[in-house]
Design an enzyme around this catalytic site. Structure first.
Site, PDB file in Angstrom:
ATOM      1  N   TYR A 108     -20.799  13.954  16.041  1.00  0.00           N
ATOM      2  CA  TYR A 108     -20.677  15.257  15.399  1.00  0.00           C
ATOM      3  C   TYR A 108     -20.446  16.333  16.454  1.00  0.00           C
ATOM      4  CZ  TYR A 108     -22.592  13.200  11.127  1.00  0.00           C
ATOM      5  OH  TYR A 108     -22.791  12.437  10.009  1.00  0.00           O
ATOM      6  N   GLU A 132     -17.133  15.720  11.818  1.00  0.00           N
ATOM      7  CA  GLU A 132     -17.563  14.375  12.172  1.00  0.00           C
ATOM      8  C   GLU A 132     -16.333  13.497  12.307  1.00  0.00           C
ATOM      9  OE1 GLU A 132     -20.308  10.680  10.436  1.00  0.00           O
ATOM     10  OE2 GLU A 132     -19.250  12.000   9.043  1.00  0.00           O
ATOM     11  N   HIS A 145     -25.544   5.794  12.010  1.00  0.00           N
ATOM     12  CA  HIS A 145     -26.402   6.090  10.870  1.00  0.00           C
ATOM     13  C   HIS A 145     -27.000   4.809  10.305  1.00  0.00           C
ATOM     14  CE1 HIS A 145     -25.120  10.210  10.748  1.00  0.00           C
ATOM     15  NE2 HIS A 145     -23.890   9.940  10.381  1.00  0.00           N
ATOM     16  N   HIS A 174     -20.578  19.528   7.013  1.00  0.00           N
ATOM     17  CA  HIS A 174     -19.467  19.017   7.818  1.00  0.00           C
ATOM     18  C   HIS A 174     -18.357  18.442   6.954  1.00  0.00           C
ATOM     19  CE1 HIS A 174     -21.703  15.078   7.490  1.00  0.00           C
ATOM     20  NE2 HIS A 174     -20.477  14.579   7.431  1.00  0.00           N
ATOM     21  N   HIS A 180     -14.666  12.679   3.770  1.00  0.00           N
ATOM     22  CA  HIS A 180     -15.716  13.181   2.882  1.00  0.00           C
ATOM     23  C   HIS A 180     -16.283  14.483   3.436  1.00  0.00           C
ATOM     24  CE1 HIS A 180     -18.151  10.847   5.852  1.00  0.00           C
ATOM     25  NE2 HIS A 180     -19.026  11.840   5.692  1.00  0.00           N
ATOM     26  N   HIS A 217     -19.619   6.514   0.491  1.00  0.00           N
ATOM     27  CA  HIS A 217     -19.730   7.843  -0.108  1.00  0.00           C
ATOM     28  C   HIS A 217     -18.419   8.604   0.042  1.00  0.00           C
ATOM     29  CE1 HIS A 217     -20.408   8.667   4.098  1.00  0.00           C
ATOM     30  NE2 HIS A 217     -20.808   9.906   3.943  1.00  0.00           N
TER      31      HIS A 217
END
Length: 307
Positions: free
Chosen positions: A255, A265, A246, A214, A154, A199
Site C-alpha cells: 500500500y 494498493e 493479508h 483505497h 476493487h 471481493h
C-alpha cells in the site's frame, strides 16, 4: 458461476489536488495509459490488460477522495431491472445520460447507507489491448510501463452503516458476502463479490461516512509486487505498509499514497469464490493477522487514514 447481472467493477472516479502531478503517479509509476480528457478537465485512464475504454477517472478538486465507483452489468435490460430493485430497496437513484462520461453509455447512480455513490452501466466503448485478439502475445513491452498494473480490481470504503450497504448490494444487486470481521456481534468489516473473486468491494465500519480507503490494482505475481516496491523506493513514493500478505482474501500486497494522499494498493493472489461457499469469519482478537498475516501487527495508519 454464470457471469450475468452485475459482472465486475468497471471504474472509479478519484479526486486529486494537482492533475499533472497525479498523472506522473498514475501513468509513469502505476503504468496506467491515458486514453482521453473531457471538457471539464477529467482525465481517463486504463490498465494495459483492460479492454473497455477506461477504468480510472481523475478529477482535480480541492479535497482528495472518491466521487463514485461504477459496476458493469450485462445489458440494458439488466440496468433497468437493477434500477427498480435499488428503488425497491430504498436507494435514491439518478439516471446519468450517455456521454456524460466520455465513451460510456447511460448510467444509474445510487446512494448507499455508508454515504458513498455507486453507479451501474451496461455500455462502454471497446478499446481493446495492444496484444489484440488474434494470436496475441501475453504482454507487450510498449504498454507495460512502471508497475504495469493489469486492471482496476476493487475499492475499500469506510462508513458507519456497513450492514446497510452490504444488505443493499445483496438484496438489490445479488452480491455475496465472502469474508467478514466480527467484534462480538458487531460486524466491523465486510468483503462482498459479484463474481468469483474473493471481493469486488470491501467495507469497514467508521464514524465518518463516505470515506475512501483505497483503490486496488492487480499485478501478475508476487515478484511484480516486489518490483512495485522497488519503484516506490526509487521514486520516494509515500508508502503505507508492505510488501506483506493479508489473511483476509490471501492477497500479497503493498500500500502507498498518490501525491494527493489517496491510498493505492497493488496486489497479487486471492482465491476463487463459488455460490455454495459460506463466508469466512475473522474475530477481532485475531485482527492483526487477518490484515497483516506476516507480522500479525496492526498498522494504525492503515486503519485510520482515509480521504
Amino acid at each position: 458461476m454464470a457471469m450475468t447481472g452485475v459482472m465486475r467493477p468497471g471504474h472509479v472516479c478519484i479526486r486529486v489536488l494537482d492533475m499533472e502531478e497525479s498523472l506522473v503517479h498514475y501513468k509513469d509509476r502505476l503504468g496506467l495509459q491515458e486514453v482521453d480528457r473531457d471538457d471539464s478537465g477529467r482525465v481517463y485512464l486504463k490498465a494495459w490488460d483492460e479492454r473497455d475504454w477506461f477504468s480510472v477517472v481523475l478529477r482535480e478538486a480541492d479535497a482528495p477522495g472518491m466521487d463514485f465507483m461504477g459496476f458493469k452489468v450485462d445489458g440494458t435490460a439488466a440496468l433497468d431491472t437493477f434500477e427498480q430493485r435499488l428503488k425497491d430497496a430504498g436507494a435514491t437513484t439518478e439516471r446519468i445520460p450517455a456521454g456524460e462520461l466520455n465513451h460510456c453509455g447511460e448510467r444509474v447512480r445510487f446512494d448507499s447507507p455508508t454515504g458513498h455513490l455507486f453507479e451501474l452501466y451496461a455500455d462502454k466503448d471497446y478499446m481493446g489491448t495492444m496484444m489484440g485478439l488474434v494470436n496475441p502475445d501475453p504482454w507487450h513491452e510498449e504498454c507495460c510501463t512502471g508497475m504495469a498494473v493489469q486492471r482496476f480490481d476493487h475499492c475499500l470504503l469506510y462508513g458507519s452503516d456497513i450492514d446497510g450497504t452490504v444488505k443493499l448490494f445483496e438484496d438489490a444487486l445479488d452480491f455475496r458476502l465472502t469474508e467478514q470481521v466480527m467484534d462480538g456481534e458487531l460486524r466491523v468489516a465486510a468483503f462482498i463479490t459479484c463474481s468469483n473473486k474473493a471481493h469486488d468491494l470491501a467495507l469497514v465500519r467508521h464514524a465518518e461516512d463516505g470515506k475512501f480507503h483505497h483503490a486496488s490494482f492487480l499485478l501478475g505475481s508476487w515478484e511484480e509486487v516486489l518490483r512495485a516496491a522497488d519503484i516506490i523506493g526509487r521514486f520516494k513514493i509515500s508508502i503505507d505498509i508492505g510488501p506483506t500478505r493479508h489473511g483476509i482474501t490471501r492477497g500479497r500486497t503493498i500500500y502507498f499514497f498518490d501525491p494527493s494522499g489517496n491510498r493505492n494498493e497493488v496486489f497479487h493472489g486471492d482465491y476463487s469464490f463459488y455460490p455454495d461457499y459460506e463466508p469466512i469469519t475473522w474475530t477481532a482478537e485475531e485482527l492483526g493477522g487477518a490484515i497483516f498475516y506476516h507480522d500479525q501487527v496492526l498498522n494504525e495508519r492503515f486503519l485510520t487514514v482515509v480521504t
